[in-house]
Structures are given as C-alpha cells and as structure tokens.
Design a protein around this motif. Structure first.
Motif, PDB file in Angstrom:
ATOM      1  N   LEU A 390       0.862  -1.174   0.000  1.00 50.81           N
ATOM      2  CA  LEU A 390       0.000   0.000   0.000  1.00 50.81           C
ATOM      3  C   LEU A 390       0.902   1.230   0.000  1.00 50.81           C
ATOM      4  O   LEU A 390       1.631   1.478   0.959  1.00 50.81           O
ATOM      5  N   VAL A 391       0.879   1.980  -1.090  1.00 55.41           N
ATOM      6  CA  VAL A 391       1.787   3.109  -1.261  1.00 55.41           C
ATOM      7  C   VAL A 391       1.475   4.181  -0.221  1.00 55.41           C
ATOM      8  O   VAL A 391       0.315   4.567  -0.030  1.00 55.41           O
ATOM      9  N   PHE A 417      10.510   0.562  -2.868  1.00 59.19           N
ATOM     10  CA  PHE A 417      10.500  -0.152  -4.150  1.00 59.19           C
ATOM     11  C   PHE A 417      10.732   0.811  -5.304  1.00 59.19           C
ATOM     12  O   PHE A 417      10.492   2.024  -5.188  1.00 59.19           O
ATOM     13  N   SER A 418      11.218   0.256  -6.399  1.00 59.92           N
ATOM     14  CA  SER A 418      11.508   1.064  -7.579  1.00 59.92           C
ATOM     15  C   SER A 418      10.226   1.670  -8.125  1.00 59.92           C
ATOM     16  O   SER A 418       9.174   1.027  -8.169  1.00 59.92           O
ATOM     17  N   LYS A 419      10.334   2.918  -8.546  1.00 59.48           N
ATOM     18  CA  LYS A 419       9.167   3.639  -9.034  1.00 59.48           C
ATOM     19  C   LYS A 419       8.672   2.993 -10.327  1.00 59.48           C
ATOM     20  O   LYS A 419       9.429   2.836 -11.285  1.00 59.48           O
ATOM     21  N   PRO A 420       7.395   2.575 -10.390  1.00 57.34           N
ATOM     22  CA  PRO A 420       6.863   1.973 -11.621  1.00 57.34           C
ATOM     23  C   PRO A 420       6.848   2.984 -12.769  1.00 57.34           C
ATOM     24  O   PRO A 420       6.897   4.206 -12.546  1.00 57.34           O
ATOM     25  N   THR A 421       6.764   2.475 -13.970  1.00 59.16           N
ATOM     26  CA  THR A 421       6.735   3.364 -15.143  1.00 59.16           C
ATOM     27  C   THR A 421       5.419   4.120 -15.230  1.00 59.16           C
ATOM     28  O   THR A 421       5.378   5.243 -15.733  1.00 59.16           O
ATOM     29  N   VAL A 429      -2.035   0.370  -4.786  1.00 57.64           N
ATOM     30  CA  VAL A 429      -1.375  -0.859  -4.360  1.00 57.64           C
ATOM     31  C   VAL A 429      -0.449  -1.341  -5.466  1.00 57.64           C
ATOM     32  O   VAL A 429      -0.865  -1.472  -6.627  1.00 57.64           O
ATOM     33  N   VAL A 430       0.812  -1.587  -5.122  1.00 55.08           N
ATOM     34  CA  VAL A 430       1.824  -2.034  -6.082  1.00 55.08           C
ATOM     35  C   VAL A 430       2.321  -3.411  -5.653  1.00 55.08           C
ATOM     36  O   VAL A 430       2.655  -3.630  -4.482  1.00 55.08           O
ATOM     37  N   LEU A 449       5.599  -5.642 -10.410  1.00 56.27           N
ATOM     38  CA  LEU A 449       4.895  -6.748 -11.056  1.00 56.27           C
ATOM     39  C   LEU A 449       3.447  -6.383 -11.361  1.00 56.27           C
ATOM     40  O   LEU A 449       2.781  -7.085 -12.129  1.00 56.27           O
ATOM     41  N   GLY A 450       2.972  -5.317 -10.772  1.00 57.35           N
ATOM     42  CA  GLY A 450       1.602  -4.885 -11.022  1.00 57.35           C
ATOM     43  C   GLY A 450       1.279  -3.626 -10.258  1.00 57.35           C
ATOM     44  O   GLY A 450       1.844  -3.373  -9.193  1.00 57.35           O
TER      45      GLY A 450
END
Length: 505
Positions: A390-391, A417-421, A429-430, A449-450
């Motif tokens: 949960l970001v 965690f690495s910043k998603p694109t 939620v990541v 992954l999502g």
C-alpha cells in the motif's frame, strides 16, 4: 502568520502515541470548524497547540523547552496564542502557567472539545485559562476531524484503561475504560470507506479489553469479524492489546477474516515473572510465549512486535536474562525498547532498588543488539516473496534521491520499491518482489509486477486538486499508518516518537 483570507493560522505539535495523534486530528478539525486555517511553512502561526505526552521522563523538559523557544516569538507576534493539552497538561495543570506564564490555555484529555471556546475566553479576558475535567465529557469521535491521510485512518473503539501497571501514569490521566457501541464503530468505518479509506487501525489504550464496559468478553473478536464484512475495506489493524485479555477467539478472528492483517503488537515489558509481578502485569512468561505460539500456529506469516522496559526497579541480571530469553524465543519482527524512567505519581517511582543508569544502559545496548540481529534475520525471510504494498505518503525519507516509492506490506513491514513506469499515487497498491532485507525495512529493486489504482488513490488525488474543505462534524478519523510507535506528522519537527500505546500496554 494569518492566511491570505485573514483567518488565523494554527499549528498542532504532537508528542507521544497514536491516541495523541488521533486527538490532534480532532483538535485540527475543531480549529478549522472555528475558522482557523492550517499554518504553512513560512512565518509564525497565530496559534500553536502542544498535545503532550506524560509517559517518558523527558516529557516535561521537551514541553518546557519548546515553550521557552516560543516566548520571544510570541512577544513579537501580536495576538499569538499558545495552548497546552494532553496527558502532561492533565497531570501538571496550573503549574504549566506558573512555569510558562505566556501560555494562554491549558486543557486536559477529557475536554479537547472546549479548546476554541477557551482560546476566545483567554483573548477576551486577557488571562490564561486552565480547564481540566476529571472524566470524559464527549467521546472524541463525535468531534470534527482533519484527517492527515486520505487512504488510512485511526478508529478509536475505547478510551481510558482499567489496568494498574505500577510504571504507568496514563490510567490516572485518561480515566477508566469507556467503550463505544459496536454499531457506532462500524458506522464510522463505513463512512471512512465511503470517503476512500481502505485501511483502518482500531485504537484503544487496551484495545482487546473492548467489551468489558459492554458486558461481552468476545466483543472485540466480533467487532473484527463485523468490520471484515465491510465492502471496500482492505486492511484492518489494531493496537495495542494486552496479553491478559488476548483470547483464542481473537486469534481465530484474525486468522479467519481476510482483511484483518497478520500483524500483532504484543507488549511484553519484561520476561521475568518476578518483575512482571512488581509491574503489576497480570500474566507471566509462559502465558506470553503461549500466546505467541498460538498466533504463529494460526498464522505462520504473522509479524509480531513488542514493547520492552529495561531497568525496572529491582531488575537483576537474572531478570534481564529472562527478558533476553523471551526475545530469542518470540523472535519479534521489531521491538520498541525503553530505559525505565520514573514518572511522579506512579508506584514504581517510589520503589527501592532503582537500577543505576550505567547498568540500565549496558543492558539496553545488549537488548538492542540482540533484537537488531533477530529483526534482520526475520526480514531476510521475506527476500523472494511477492507482496502487495500500500503506497504511503512521506514514509521514505530518501525516496526523491533514490527514485523509489515506499509503503507498507500487509504485515506492516516498511518496503521501499523502484518507481513503476506508470503513475502511482499514495493509496494505490503495487505488487513487488522483495530483493533485499535490512533490519528495519525491505527493498524491491526490480520492476513492479503490477499496479492497482484504488479508490484511496482517487481520494488522495482529489485532496491534492483543491484546498481541503472545512471539516464536517463527522466521526471520521485517521492518519498515515506506520509501526506501532508513532510520533507527530513529518511537518511537526518538534514532536517526539513513542512506542506502543500511550502507556505501552
């Protein structure tokens, strides 16, 4: 300074536990309902409110040091007011004004709803107002609120405490336990979910004693199960329970309710039966470790944290080794450790055999070293796991520099965690894979992954798009969630962290 609208600006400085953070959101809501605006980072606010803690020995020094810094500020800021509330105000009362005569209002834990009226009276009468009630007048959740988080919230289910721990002054300051009706609690949670909240933490001085005021010993487990039926609520936590009241039906409710997280903060305080008796803690080592075993049997993935006091009066080396034994056996994910400090008004302050400071420090250092080793080992077990995070907002101090985001795993571990694109907002939620473990956090260095955009993220985005609305007199409450030991929000640099509930129950 006063805002552009000409309204007076305010700043609330919070010391201490989750209950104080909860109360500070109420204080902010009350002030905004009365026409104040939250102060920005520039200039001096027209009003500073200190919401104080009385648990630690340096609480007094912290407050009076902060008040001393404000004295010259107030002398050059015409009309500025200073208010002091919370547990230390309940304890010290008129002595605060005697030591700091530039304080305008002193109010206690039972009458936070009176703050706006007390401020107005102080301005009109041009003298300090001290009002301390001996019992709760209005349950805090009926007051206006300015929640700090759009996606996570505190929900108080009770106030006060019926325990008589010899080291703790909080029951004398917060009063006897009073429980809210289950329907009122559930209605508040439903209202929060409607606003976009997806995570709540049920809050009480002794949260799992809930029901003692209602005549139902299983009320807390029933409340967990009922909250788990609320559509849209994804994560339920609670803090802080007491081993005496932690029953098998609560463990079953945690294990069988999907939205109740497998995370538990279970205060130990000491592993020595002799010290526990002197502390007036109504359990012993075997009982405590038995609870831990049952929790792990029902939820093998449970993350368990604790509170420990080192150097309680009369603690011997053998007593301390018993604490170290429990730490090794329980393998806590993390521990909030404290060196015992005298609190005037508590039985422990008058006990003989106060442990010398140098002995307490040496034991404390040994305990910290052991717990750090265990925390790291337990976190290493998370490497390779896929977790939903949960970001969060503001939990990763280095995020801007490292190009990472931060948030909480279901078991409340902090994950960077690495910043998603794709764009990600607090409250979304990541899904990530853990690649590295440190004693106090995890890293996911690979690609996400999502990403799941949530109503909570929508609520956060909506809040950023426009100024905060004037708070309604609703039962909403909340703050960005972290580990059980929570200090003030980041924008309040004078605040101090604390561990566990107000009294570390």
């Amino acid at each position: 300074m006063s805002g552009e609208s000409g309204l007076k600006s305010y700043k609330v400085v919070t010391h201490g536990c989750q209950m104080n953070v909860h109360d500070s959101e109420r204080l902010s809501g009350l002030l905004e309902d009365a026409g104040y605006v939250k102060a920005g980072s520039e200039g001096d606010p027209d009003l500073v409110v200190f919401n104080t803690c009385a648990v630690r020995e340096n609480a007094d020094n912290k407050l009076y040091g902060n008040l001393g810094q404000l004295a010259p500020v107030k002398s050059r800021h015409q009309g500025m007011q200073i208010a002091v509330g919370g547990c230390l105000a309940q304890k010290d009362r008129e002595s605060i004004v005697k030591r700091a005569p530039w304080v305008d209002v002193v109010f206690g834990t039972h009458n936070i709803g009176h703050l706006p009226a007390l401020l107005e009276r102080a301005a009109v009468e041009r003298k300090a107002q001290v009002e301390i009630l001996e019992s709760l007048e209005t349950f805090p959740s009926t007051l206006p609120t300015r929640r700090e988080s759009a996606y996570a919230a505190w929900v108080a289910i009770s106030v006060g405490c019926n325990n008589t721990c010899t080291f703790c002054i909080v029951p004398a300051l917060r009063g006897k336990e009073e429980d809210r009706r289950p329907g009122d609690v559930l209605a508040e949670i439903e209202a929060l979910v409607d606003e976009g909240v997806i995570e709540v933490t049920l809050l009480g001085q002794n949260v799992n004693a809930y029901g003692s005021d209602l005549g139902d010993r299983e009320a807390f487990s029933k409340l967990l199960r009922a909250a788990g039926q609320i559509d849209g609520l994804e994560r339920i936590r609670f803090t802080s329970p007491h081993p005496r009241d932690f029953t098998d039906d609560v463990i079953a409710a945690m294990a069988e309710t999907p939205s109740v997280m497998h995370q538990l903060h279970m205060p130990l305080q000491s592993g020595s039966d002799r010290v526990l008796k002197a502390m007036r803690r109504s359990y012993r080592q075997d009982r405590f470790l038995g609870i831990i075993r049952k929790v792990r049997e029902a939820m093998p993935d449970a993350a368990i944290s604790t509170d420990i006091i080192v150097g309680f009066p009369g603690e011997t080396e053998e007593d301390f080794e018993e604490t170290m034994h429990v730490v090794r056996e329980a393998r806590f994910t993390n521990a909030f450790t404290f060196q015992y400090s005298k609190r005037p008004g508590t039985p422990a302050a008058e006990m003989a055999d106060q442990v010398p400071k140098e002995v307490v420090q040496a034991r404390y250092d040994r305990l910290i070293a052991l717990q750090e080793e265990i925390s790291w080992d337990e976190n290493k077990k998370q490497v390779g796991r896929t977790l939903e995070i949960l970001v969060a907002e503001g939990e990763g101090k280095k995020d801007d520099r490292t190009q990472r985001l931060s948030g909480r795993a279901p078991d409340n571990r902090l994950v960077h965690f690495s910043k998603p694109t794709e764009p990600v907002r607090p409250g979304d939620v990541v899904t990530v894979e853990i690649t590295y473990a440190a004693p106090h956090h995890l890293l996911a260095e690979g690609p996400a992954l999502g990403v799941r955009r949530t109503r909570a993220g929508d609520a956060w985005e909506k809040r950023q798009a426009k100024p905060a609305d004037k708070p309604a007199a609703s039962a909403s409450t909340g703050v960005m969630l972290g580990l059980p030991g929570i200090g003030a929000p980041a924008q309040l640099p004078l605040a101090a962290p604390a561990g566990g509930a107000c009294c570390g129950d």
